[in-house]
Design a protein around this motif. Structure first.
Motif, PDB file in Angstrom:
ATOM      1  N   PHE A  75      -3.224  -0.728   8.141  1.00 59.97           N
ATOM      2  CA  PHE A  75      -4.444  -0.943   7.379  1.00 59.97           C
ATOM      3  C   PHE A  75      -4.756  -2.434   7.415  1.00 59.97           C
ATOM      4  O   PHE A  75      -3.902  -3.256   7.746  1.00 59.97           O
ATOM      5  N   LYS A  76      -5.985  -2.779   7.071  1.00 61.23           N
ATOM      6  CA  LYS A  76      -6.396  -4.175   6.989  1.00 61.23           C
ATOM      7  C   LYS A  76      -6.004  -4.710   5.611  1.00 61.23           C
ATOM      8  O   LYS A  76      -6.355  -4.115   4.588  1.00 61.23           O
ATOM      9  N   TYR A  77      -5.270  -5.820   5.596  1.00 58.24           N
ATOM     10  CA  TYR A  77      -4.884  -6.485   4.351  1.00 58.24           C
ATOM     11  C   TYR A  77      -5.734  -7.743   4.215  1.00 58.24           C
ATOM     12  O   TYR A  77      -5.769  -8.571   5.117  1.00 58.24           O
ATOM     13  N   GLN A  78      -6.444  -7.868   3.101  1.00 51.63           N
ATOM     14  CA  GLN A  78      -7.301  -9.021   2.839  1.00 51.63           C
ATOM     15  C   GLN A  78      -6.783  -9.742   1.601  1.00 51.63           C
ATOM     16  O   GLN A  78      -6.700  -9.154   0.515  1.00 51.63           O
ATOM     17  N   ALA A  79      -6.425 -11.010   1.759  1.00 50.66           N
ATOM     18  CA  ALA A  79      -5.948 -11.820   0.643  1.00 50.66           C
ATOM     19  C   ALA A  79      -7.103 -12.652   0.096  1.00 50.66           C
ATOM     20  O   ALA A  79      -7.847 -13.270   0.852  1.00 50.66           O
ATOM     21  N   TYR A  80      -7.256 -12.649  -1.231  1.00 48.15           N
ATOM     22  CA  TYR A  80      -8.282 -13.467  -1.878  1.00 48.15           C
ATOM     23  C   TYR A  80      -7.679 -14.154  -3.091  1.00 48.15           C
ATOM     24  O   TYR A  80      -7.053 -13.512  -3.938  1.00 48.15           O
ATOM     25  N   ASP A  81      -7.861 -15.459  -3.166  1.00 52.08           N
ATOM     26  CA  ASP A  81      -7.477 -16.218  -4.353  1.00 52.08           C
ATOM     27  C   ASP A  81      -8.285 -17.513  -4.353  1.00 52.08           C
ATOM     28  O   ASP A  81      -8.091 -18.367  -3.493  1.00 52.08           O
ATOM     29  N   PRO A  82      -9.222 -17.654  -5.295  1.00 52.07           N
ATOM     30  CA  PRO A  82     -10.071 -18.845  -5.306  1.00 52.07           C
ATOM     31  C   PRO A  82      -9.300 -20.140  -5.557  1.00 52.07           C
ATOM     32  O   PRO A  82      -9.797 -21.223  -5.249  1.00 52.07           O
TER      33      PRO A  82
ATOM     34  N   LEU B  72       1.163 -14.069  -2.046  1.00 54.42           N
ATOM     35  CA  LEU B  72       1.247 -12.873  -1.193  1.00 54.42           C
ATOM     36  C   LEU B  72       2.449 -11.984  -1.505  1.00 54.42           C
ATOM     37  O   LEU B  72       2.999 -11.337  -0.621  1.00 54.42           O
ATOM     38  N   GLU B  73       2.816 -11.919  -2.782  1.00 55.04           N
ATOM     39  CA  GLU B  73       3.929 -11.060  -3.175  1.00 55.04           C
ATOM     40  C   GLU B  73       3.668  -9.598  -2.834  1.00 55.04           C
ATOM     41  O   GLU B  73       4.554  -8.890  -2.367  1.00 55.04           O
ATOM     42  N   LEU B  74       2.430  -9.154  -3.052  1.00 56.99           N
ATOM     43  CA  LEU B  74       2.105  -7.757  -2.745  1.00 56.99           C
ATOM     44  C   LEU B  74       2.256  -7.488  -1.249  1.00 56.99           C
ATOM     45  O   LEU B  74       2.851  -6.486  -0.858  1.00 56.99           O
ATOM     46  N   ALA B  75       1.749  -8.378  -0.423  1.00 59.24           N
ATOM     47  CA  ALA B  75       1.849  -8.188   1.031  1.00 59.24           C
ATOM     48  C   ALA B  75       3.299  -8.038   1.453  1.00 59.24           C
ATOM     49  O   ALA B  75       3.627  -7.196   2.295  1.00 59.24           O
ATOM     50  N   GLY B  76       4.185  -8.821   0.871  1.00 59.30           N
ATOM     51  CA  GLY B  76       5.595  -8.751   1.216  1.00 59.30           C
ATOM     52  C   GLY B  76       6.281  -7.500   0.722  1.00 59.30           C
ATOM     53  O   GLY B  76       7.297  -7.080   1.280  1.00 59.30           O
ATOM     54  N   ALA B  77       5.718  -6.875  -0.300  1.00 56.98           N
ATOM     55  CA  ALA B  77       6.347  -5.694  -0.889  1.00 56.98           C
ATOM     56  C   ALA B  77       5.832  -4.380  -0.306  1.00 56.98           C
ATOM     57  O   ALA B  77       6.427  -3.333  -0.526  1.00 56.98           O
ATOM     58  N   LEU B  78       4.744  -4.423   0.436  1.00 59.44           N
ATOM     59  CA  LEU B  78       4.150  -3.193   0.947  1.00 59.44           C
ATOM     60  C   LEU B  78       4.983  -2.597   2.069  1.00 59.44           C
ATOM     61  O   LEU B  78       5.479  -3.305   2.939  1.00 59.44           O
TER      62      LEU B  78
ATOM     63  N   VAL C  13       1.671   1.123  -4.724  1.00 53.32           N
ATOM     64  CA  VAL C  13       0.541   0.754  -3.870  1.00 53.32           C
ATOM     65  C   VAL C  13       0.703   1.373  -2.486  1.00 53.32           C
ATOM     66  O   VAL C  13      -0.245   1.920  -1.930  1.00 53.32           O
ATOM     67  N   SER C  14       1.912   1.319  -1.945  1.00 52.16           N
ATOM     68  CA  SER C  14       2.156   1.947  -0.639  1.00 52.16           C
ATOM     69  C   SER C  14       1.851   3.441  -0.696  1.00 52.16           C
ATOM     70  O   SER C  14       1.286   4.002   0.247  1.00 52.16           O
ATOM     71  N   GLY C  15       2.204   4.087  -1.791  1.00 42.12           N
ATOM     72  CA  GLY C  15       1.916   5.512  -1.958  1.00 42.12           C
ATOM     73  C   GLY C  15       0.420   5.790  -1.984  1.00 42.12           C
ATOM     74  O   GLY C  15      -0.047   6.769  -1.402  1.00 42.12           O
ATOM     75  N   ILE C  16      -0.349   4.934  -2.650  1.00 37.62           N
ATOM     76  CA  ILE C  16      -1.806   5.090  -2.684  1.00 37.62           C
ATOM     77  C   ILE C  16      -2.372   4.894  -1.277  1.00 37.62           C
ATOM     78  O   ILE C  16      -3.221   5.653  -0.828  1.00 37.62           O
ATOM     79  N   ILE C  17      -1.887   3.863  -0.585  1.00 36.63           N
ATOM     80  CA  ILE C  17      -2.356   3.608   0.781  1.00 36.63           C
ATOM     81  C   ILE C  17      -2.129   4.831   1.657  1.00 36.63           C
ATOM     82  O   ILE C  17      -3.026   5.265   2.379  1.00 36.63           O
ATOM     83  N   ASP C  18      -0.936   5.383   1.574  1.00 37.18           N
ATOM     84  CA  ASP C  18      -0.594   6.535   2.412  1.00 37.18           C
ATOM     85  C   ASP C  18      -1.334   7.804   1.981  1.00 37.18           C
ATOM     86  O   ASP C  18      -1.918   8.490   2.810  1.00 37.18           O
ATOM     87  N   SER C  19      -1.325   8.119   0.689  1.00 33.22           N
ATOM     88  CA  SER C  19      -1.920   9.384   0.248  1.00 33.22           C
ATOM     89  C   SER C  19      -3.441   9.381   0.349  1.00 33.22           C
ATOM     90  O   SER C  19      -4.041  10.424   0.602  1.00 33.22           O
ATOM     91  N   CYS C  20      -4.057   8.226   0.175  1.00 38.69           N
ATOM     92  CA  CYS C  20      -5.524   8.145   0.235  1.00 38.69           C
ATOM     93  C   CYS C  20      -6.033   7.705   1.603  1.00 38.69           C
ATOM     94  O   CYS C  20      -7.234   7.547   1.782  1.00 38.69           O
ATOM     95  N   LYS C  21      -5.085   7.479   2.528  1.00 35.95           N
ATOM     96  CA  LYS C  21      -5.447   7.054   3.884  1.00 35.95           C
ATOM     97  C   LYS C  21      -6.330   5.799   3.846  1.00 35.95           C
ATOM     98  O   LYS C  21      -7.387   5.736   4.482  1.00 35.95           O
ATOM     99  N   ILE C  22      -5.871   4.822   3.096  1.00 37.27           N
ATOM    100  CA  ILE C  22      -6.596   3.561   2.930  1.00 37.27           C
ATOM    101  C   ILE C  22      -6.552   2.772   4.238  1.00 37.27           C
ATOM    102  O   ILE C  22      -5.504   2.611   4.851  1.00 37.27           O
ATOM    103  N   ASP C  23      -7.709   2.271   4.640  1.00 36.15           N
ATOM    104  CA  ASP C  23      -7.807   1.448   5.846  1.00 36.15           C
ATOM    105  C   ASP C  23      -8.007  -0.032   5.531  1.00 36.15           C
ATOM    106  O   ASP C  23      -7.896  -0.868   6.421  1.00 36.15           O
TER     107      ASP C  23
END
Length: 132
Positions: free
Chosen positions: A34-41, A22-28, A2-12
């Motif tokens: 970039f803006k990180y948006q957490a969603y979980d109903p 928030l496991e992903l947030a901790g692993a990035l 995911v970090s590679g996609i963020i960097d290579s695609c210039k994700i904002d």
């Protein structure tokens, strides 16, 4: 990855769909901000309706939904550019998932993680192709 996609695609803007704890947030570890948006109903703090994002990550959540096709429709509407999806085959085989993802997205990559899980990287059908 995911970090590679963020960097290579210039994700904002990243949407962590069904973010859990928030496991992903901790692993990035991206090399850019970039803006990180957490969603979980299921978690009140993260239950607000999500905004569309350039990168949407959904890990082992849609296969548990009562209607996975509706979840894919939601993901299609939320994904501005890239979808990173991890799915288990306990309910449907990989072919079932691929046919439904390909009806909504341009498939870029599919890879098995183990005997029951795989990931898909796909683009919104109107977005530029990603490059790795």
């Amino acid at each position: 990855m995911v970090s590679g996609i963020i960097d290579s695609c210039k994700i904002d803007h990243l949407l962590d769909y069904h973010c859990g704890h928030l496991e992903l947030a901790g692993a990035l570890a991206p090399e850019r901000t970039f803006k990180y948006q957490a969603y979980d109903p299921a978690i009140e703090e993260f239950a607000d309706t999500p905004e569309p994002a350039e990168l949407v990550c959904a890990f082992n959540c849609i296969e548990n939904a009562a209607n996975p096709e509706e979840e894919l429709d939601l993901l299609e509407g939320l994904t501005e550019s890239v979808l990173f999806l991890v799915v288990s085959t306990f309910r449907h085989p990989i072919e079932w998932w691929l046919s439904r993802v390909c009806a909504r997205f341009d498939l870029q990559s599919v890879q098995a993680i183990d005997s029951e899980n795989f990931f898909i990287i796909a683009n919104n059908q109107g977005a530029e192709l990603i490059s790795h």
